[in-house]
Design a protein around this motif. Structure first.
Motif, PDB file in Angstrom:
ATOM      1  N   ARG A 203      53.572   1.815  -8.796  1.00 46.22           N
ATOM      2  CA  ARG A 203      53.007   0.596  -9.389  1.00 46.22           C
ATOM      3  C   ARG A 203      52.160   0.848 -10.626  1.00 46.22           C
ATOM      4  N   TYR A 204      51.669   2.064 -10.778  1.00 47.15           N
ATOM      5  CA  TYR A 204      50.835   2.354 -11.939  1.00 47.15           C
ATOM      6  C   TYR A 204      51.477   3.418 -12.819  1.00 47.15           C
ATOM      7  N   GLY A 205      52.735   3.698 -12.533  1.00 46.24           N
ATOM      8  CA  GLY A 205      53.408   4.756 -13.257  1.00 46.24           C
ATOM      9  C   GLY A 205      53.731   4.364 -14.695  1.00 46.24           C
ATOM     10  N   GLU A 206      54.353   5.281 -15.391  1.00 48.66           N
ATOM     11  CA  GLU A 206      54.713   5.018 -16.783  1.00 48.66           C
ATOM     12  C   GLU A 206      55.986   4.191 -16.858  1.00 48.66           C
ATOM     13  N   LEU A 207      56.236   3.741 -18.052  1.00 47.27           N
ATOM     14  CA  LEU A 207      57.418   2.945 -18.339  1.00 47.27           C
ATOM     15  C   LEU A 207      58.691   3.757 -18.053  1.00 47.27           C
ATOM     16  N   PRO A 385      45.707  13.466  -8.389  1.00 44.44           N
ATOM     17  CA  PRO A 385      47.159  13.415  -8.597  1.00 44.44           C
ATOM     18  C   PRO A 385      47.715  11.993  -8.687  1.00 44.44           C
ATOM     19  N   ALA A 386      46.920  10.970  -8.374  1.00 42.01           N
ATOM     20  CA  ALA A 386      47.460   9.606  -8.366  1.00 42.01           C
ATOM     21  C   ALA A 386      47.947   9.201  -9.754  1.00 42.01           C
ATOM     22  N   SER A 387      48.979   8.336  -9.786  1.00 43.87           N
ATOM     23  CA  SER A 387      49.576   7.997 -11.080  1.00 43.87           C
ATOM     24  C   SER A 387      48.641   7.136 -11.920  1.00 43.87           C
ATOM     25  N   TYR A 388      47.671   6.465 -11.289  1.00 48.57           N
ATOM     26  CA  TYR A 388      46.750   5.644 -12.066  1.00 48.57           C
ATOM     27  C   TYR A 388      45.613   6.475 -12.653  1.00 48.57           C
ATOM     28  N   ALA A 389      45.510   7.737 -12.210  1.00 49.96           N
ATOM     29  CA  ALA A 389      44.349   8.548 -12.560  1.00 49.96           C
ATOM     30  C   ALA A 389      44.093   8.587 -14.065  1.00 49.96           C
ATOM     31  N   GLU A 390      45.149   8.780 -14.833  1.00 50.18           N
ATOM     32  CA  GLU A 390      44.949   8.959 -16.278  1.00 50.18           C
ATOM     33  C   GLU A 390      44.457   7.689 -16.958  1.00 50.18           C
ATOM     34  N   LEU A 391      44.520   6.563 -16.250  1.00 53.74           N
ATOM     35  CA  LEU A 391      44.073   5.300 -16.853  1.00 53.74           C
ATOM     36  C   LEU A 391      42.573   5.103 -16.735  1.00 53.74           C
ATOM     37  N   ALA A 392      41.916   5.949 -15.913  1.00 51.60           N
ATOM     38  CA  ALA A 392      40.495   5.734 -15.618  1.00 51.60           C
ATOM     39  C   ALA A 392      39.618   6.129 -16.796  1.00 51.60           C
ATOM     40  N   HIS A 393      39.402   5.184 -17.703  1.00 53.15           N
ATOM     41  CA  HIS A 393      38.521   5.413 -18.839  1.00 53.15           C
ATOM     42  C   HIS A 393      37.521   4.276 -18.945  1.00 53.15           C
TER      43      HIS A 393
END
Lengths: 433, 410
Positions: A203-207, A385-393
């Motif tokens: 659900r939070y992965g890339e395109l 490791p969660a796919s949303y992790a990189e969005l946490a800004h």
């Protein structure tokens, strides 16, 4: 006066270094925990397509047979290929698209680049305009290509870099699953969060890397991804037009609430007709949810993230109670000083304000340290490791909110101690000196 | 120790006393729930899969486009994998545990039943399924060679599905046929024809978390030989120390059986790695909860130290008078420790009520289980200990106040 109070606050900090440091650290820890969890929650629960989320609707019908039927339950979460194609043909919305996830293999023509697998989306022409997909080069395809089962593809920027080394690759050939496709468009950076159009995959992965006409994907028997639910016998081909399986997401764009209501009626009508024709067995049960309603229904924010948010708030609350206690100790210890000031003519209000300024100053210090801690916390989240992790800004709004929360929290914590401090009677304090 | 003077002193410091109580109550409530969540996560991480995990590796492969020879190619693949040095057994699966993708199907006890009794996951087995995974058969028998059918033939149009036999897990057997011997009983799942249970294995987890913790082992095994384009999971059993070597050899072998296929490198690893990655989220959550618990205890302790120090300072004269009147150091020390014990007790009592309230809320909203009573005494002991520890330093300082200060004017 304010400057004088600030000055007093600074002096007081210098006098009680340990106690002040303790309070600052407590507030900072509380703010840090709270803002970290709040930022993650904020990022994950946002509107993925602002400005349009109330005009895009997800369609649900209830095509299953009577086995396992419970009155009042939710209809299937996806639609059958038959229904999707029928709704698409009738084109009752401003725009509409059917889609499903898929997995494909790409064989790059470049030397030294081995074949690899990619995620794909099989969809129909309106997808790109409907979801405001930003295109770097070229565009989507038209309904004519859908009908012609054309071998055309829109690819992601990342895939364009990987296979063609960037640049405008519109018109170039891309070999997918041993068939040549013509690239017609390259998608620019686009990361709807959550990836609302399909709740079945990450659900939070890339395109996805490749977008192809749905009709073409079926012609070539390309592999599909995501959830599929079948009842009855699909006779060997669960992706066939008549298979009793739901596996397709159907989205429709409707410009106004009236049009949405009319479309709902249309779905009810359609469902009734299907039952009359003997295809549907269950009583009519349709849903038409807009983007945010659909996300809510799917509880899109992971439970752990919500739990962490509550934990963050609980932690802040404990830190605040702690600060209230310490401020109380601090102010009351200065009873004699307050007594002298009162005797020299300071009003109760002045004492109260002075104490609150001091509490607020602790809040500012705690806020700055807390900001550092939330940046650290978010960094830690990004290591997950969660796919949303990189969005946490942290964005600007959250940054400001951090300070507002820190100051409001510390002033609130200061209210009770300040109120107690202002009630110090000058006479008794002076006498005991 | 007489409690009454302590109480009357506390009554005069209601605000400070209630702040300590509030802080202890909040901390107690949060920590009880957090510890419970940690233990729940640890249970997940420690889950028994039923597989010989440390001997297994997985290679995932897919064809480029469709492969007309997929079933035949799978036979060749398996034969060459089994011939590799160091390989004990090898098989192919449609799905593997610790990878969130699964086949699930409703299971009914008779043909007419409208609502399924349960939803189970379906493993498609090939000849060496039980041996390769290291499953333990606790009742009945393994499949016989003549029972296996190629999934590709089974899935052809016009063929009505028929699965005469299945092996199920003990947990599923107990749910379907409570208190009875499941072997020989029948159920209905994929077809309108009954499927007979021929064997029961001790453990076999389903790949996904579907159905929640109670449904973790609702798994059934059908004798349908999958081909490699059905998930593409080649699973190989070897000695733990030869896993890396076997993994490399297996990749080379599979690639040699046809270059028109892609080995999915990032999914090709040992089962230990798969398991480690699968439980990363609960592990991270357990760590986070643990850190928060420690931080909470620390903050609470510091708060108690701060307020207790303030109290001692305020009562210096009073303590001096008591010392002058003959109170020993021990008595002063005990006074403050008893005082803290009283405050902590009130805080713990309130905290427990709050802990249950929070748990109720989480149960309603986030499907959490009921907080076991055991966590309450554990939380209580923790906070009592913390309070005593925190108050010790200020109390000792109080006890060391010489009687002389009482007679000296400030």
């Amino acid at each position: 006066m304010f400057a004088y109070y600030c000055n007093l606050a600074l002096r007081s900090f210098r006098r009680d270094k340990a106690l002040t440091a303790l309070m600052v650290v407590a507030i900072a820890l509380g703010i840090g925990a709270c803002m970290t969890t709040l930022t993650v929650f904020h990022v994950l629960s946002g509107d993925p397509i602002p400005g349009k989320s109330d005009r895009l609707f997800y369609v649900q019908l209830d095509p299953e047979d009577m086995q396992g039927y419970t009155p009042g339950e939710e209809p299937a979460e996806q639609v059958t290929r038959y229904d999707a194609e029928a709704l698409l043909r009738e084109k009752r919305g401003t725009r509409q698209a059917m889609m499903t996830g898929g997995g494909i293999s790409v064989t790059p023509g470049r030397e030294g680049l081995a074949p690899f697998v990619s995620d794909a989306r099989y969809t129909t022409a309106d997808f790109f305009q409907m979801f405001d997909v930003p295109l770097l080069h070229g565009g989507g395809w038209s309904a004519r290509e859908d009908e012609a089962h054309a071998r055309v593809a829109v690819i992601s920027r990342a895939l364009n870099e990987r296979v063609f080394g960037g640049g405008n690759s519109v018109g170039k050939q891309l070999r997918i699953d041993q068939t040549d496709f013509t690239v017609v468009g390259v998608v620019d950076e686009w990361r709807p969060t959550p990836r609302f159009y399909d709740m079945n995959s990450d659900r939070y992965g890339e395109l996805e890397d490749v977008f192809l006409p749905f009709s073409t994907s079926r012609d070539l028997q390309m592999g599909r991804n995501g959830s599929m639910s079948c009842w009855g016998d699909s006779d060997g081909d669960s992706t066939g037009v008549n298979a009793p399986c739901v596996w397709i997401q159907y989205w429709v764009e409707l410009d106004s609430p009236e049009k949405a209501a009319a479309y709902r009626d249309y779905l009810v009508n359609y469902s009734d007709q299907q039952r009359t024709a003997g295809r549907y067995k269950r009583p009519t049960n349709v849903r038409l949810r807009n983007v945010m309603e659909w996300l809510d229904f799917n509880r899109v924010v992971p439970n752990d993230v919500v739990m962490q948010l509550w934990l963050g708030f609980g932690f802040l609350l404990v830190c605040l109670v702690n600060t209230v206690g310490l401020l109380l100790a601090k102010f009351l210890r200065r009873g004699s000083e307050i007594g002298v000031r009162r005797a020299l003519g300071a009003s109760r209000g002045a004492i109260f304000t002075q104490c609150l300024v001091e509490a607020g100053a602790i809040g500012v210090a705690g806020g700055i340290l807390g900001l550092g801690l939330s940046l650290l916390g978010l960094w830690a989240v990004r290591q997950q490791p969660a796919s949303y992790a990189e969005l946490a800004h942290l964005d600007l709004g959250m940054l400001l909110l951090t300070f507002v929360v820190a100051i409001v929290a510390s002033v609130l914590a200061g209210l009770l101690p300040a109120w107690r401090a202002m009630q110090v009677t000058p006479a008794i304090q002076l006498k005991s000196q | 120790m007489d409690i009454r003077p302590i109480l009357s002193t506390l009554m005069r410091h209601k605000t400070a006393a209630s702040l300590i109580v509030a802080e202890i109550a909040l901390t107690c409530a949060i920590i009880c729930n957090a510890l419970f969540m940690i233990s729940d996560r640890l249970d997940q991480i420690r889950e028994v899969s039923g597989l010989a995990e440390n001997e297994l590796v997985r290679v995932q492969i897919t064809s480029i486009g469709s492969d007309a020879d997929q079933s035949a190619r799978t036979r060749t693949d398996l034969a060459s994998l089994r011939a590799l040095p160091g390989v004990k057994d090898a098989t192919i699966l449609n799905q593997v545990p610790f990878v969130n993708s699964s086949w699930n199907s409703g299971v009914r006890l008779n043909r007419e039943q409208q609502q399924s009794t349960l939803s189970a996951t379906t493993y498609m087995a090939e000849d060496q399924f039980i041996e390769t995974l290291g499953l333990k058969l606790v009742a009945g028998r393994d499949f016989t060679p003549d029972e296996f059918v190629e999934f590709e033939n089974f899935d052809l149009p016009g063929v009505s599905p028929l699965i005469p036999s299945a092996i199920i897990t003990r947990s599923m057997a107990e749910k379907l046929f409570p208190g009875e011997d499941a072997v020989g009983k029948t159920f209905y799942s994929w077809s309108e024809q009954p499927t007979r249970v021929i064997g029961v294995v001790e453990h076999l987890v389903r790949p996904s978390q579907m159905g929640g913790p109670t449904a973790r082992e609702y798994s059934m095994v059908f004798p349908l030989r999958p081909h490699y384009n059905l998930g593409g999971n080649y699973v190989i059993r070897t000695d733990p120390e030869r896993r890396a070597e076997v993994l490399e050899a297996a990749k080379a072998t599979l690639q040699a059986n046809g270059a028109d296929r892609i080995i999915l490198e990032e999914n090709t690893k040992t089962f230990e790695q798969l398991r480690h990655e699968y439980y990363q989220a609960p592990r991270a959550m357990a760590w986070l909860l643990g850190i928060v618990c420690v931080a909470l205890l620390l903050i609470t302790a510091l708060g108690i130290i701060g307020l207790a120090s303030f109290w001692v300072q305020q009562r210096t004269k009073q303590i001096g008078v008591r010392r002058a009147l003959g109170a020993t150091r021990g008595q002063i020390l005990r006074y403050f420790q008893t005082e803290n014990f009283l405050l902590a007790s009130i805080g713990i009592a309130l905290g427990m009520l709050l802990a249950f309230a929070i748990n109720q809320l989480l149960m309603g909203k986030y499907e959490m289980a009921r907080l076991p009573l055991l966590y309450l005494p554990a939380g209580a002991v923790l906070l009592w200990g913390l309070g005593q520890l925190a108050v010790f330093a200020p109390a000792r300082r109080a006890a060391s106040i010489p009687p002389a200060v009482a007679t000296r004017s400030v």
